[in-house]
Design a protein around this motif. Sequence first.
Motif, short mmCIF file in Angstrom:
data_model
loop_
_atom_site.label_atom_id
_atom_site.label_comp_id
_atom_site.label_asym_id
_atom_site.label_seq_id
_atom_site.Cartn_x
_atom_site.Cartn_y
_atom_site.Cartn_z
N CYS A 111 0.83 -1.21 0.00
CA CYS A 111 0.00 0.00 0.00
C CYS A 111 0.87 1.26 0.00
N TYR A 112 1.97 1.21 0.72
CA TYR A 112 2.83 2.39 0.81
C TYR A 112 3.44 2.72 -0.56
N LYS A 113 3.79 1.68 -1.35
CA LYS A 113 4.34 1.92 -2.67
C LYS A 113 3.33 2.61 -3.57
N LYS A 114 2.03 2.23 -3.44
CA LYS A 114 1.00 2.92 -4.22
C LYS A 114 0.91 4.39 -3.83
N GLU A 116 3.27 6.19 -2.45
CA GLU A 116 4.50 6.86 -2.85
C GLU A 116 4.46 7.22 -4.34
N LYS A 117 3.96 6.30 -5.16
CA LYS A 117 3.87 6.56 -6.60
C LYS A 117 2.93 7.73 -6.88
N GLU A 118 1.76 7.74 -6.22
CA GLU A 118 0.79 8.83 -6.41
C GLU A 118 1.37 10.16 -5.94
N THR A 119 2.09 10.13 -4.82
CA THR A 119 2.70 11.36 -4.29
C THR A 119 3.73 11.93 -5.25
N LYS A 120 4.54 11.06 -5.87
CA LYS A 120 5.54 11.53 -6.82
C LYS A 120 4.88 12.15 -8.05
N GLU A 121 3.75 11.58 -8.49
CA GLU A 121 3.03 12.16 -9.63
C GLU A 121 2.50 13.56 -9.27
N ILE A 122 1.97 13.70 -8.07
CA ILE A 122 1.46 15.01 -7.63
C ILE A 122 2.62 16.01 -7.55
#
Length: 196
Positions: A111-114, A116-122
């Motif tokens: 869940c944390y990787k998901k 982290e990925k969304e945060t990097k996109e933002i």
Amino acid sequence: MLPRFGYMLNFLKTIERNVFHMFGHPPRELALVQIYEKQIPHPKKRFSIKDIVGDGFLLAVPKFRRTIEKKLKRKFGYPEYVWKMLVPKTNIKVCNECGHHHERGRLCEHCYKKVEKETKEIQAKIQEKLGNSPIEKDVIVLYEGENAPNTPNEFWNGKRVVEMKKERPQWFSKNLLQKSTQQPSDSTDVKPTDLA
């Protein structure tokens, strides 16, 4: 008469010196002589670490190598005392969201990787729109199909809006970063904590 005699004497001395010099004899006059004396060897001073360090101090360092047996004992323990190998973990639980296993008291890695990925996109979208200038004001992220909330114009003063061109993930709540609306209480009553 005397000066002529002196000139003659000097002339004869010069001829004599030149003749002796041709046959390899040393000149018959005073000369500086250097006497070579064999130096007595002084006893060598023993090397001491104090000569290098002086008034400083040395850190403690190991004098001998640690043996492989001791290394393995430190790493894995000793069966008769403390045995560190093959101890089963009892604090494993299943994540309610994705079904992966993780340790209790820690975030689920999947869940944390998901997140982290969304945060990097933002972050990339914010950097693309607002540049590298320091962000001193609040940033509001709106996903596709979302409208700005109906709030007074004072709310939008100084805030920046960034739009993401995709739908909001299900796990990403809208009010995730909103401040709590609960006002601090002035009550002095003590509430019980260990309720069943």
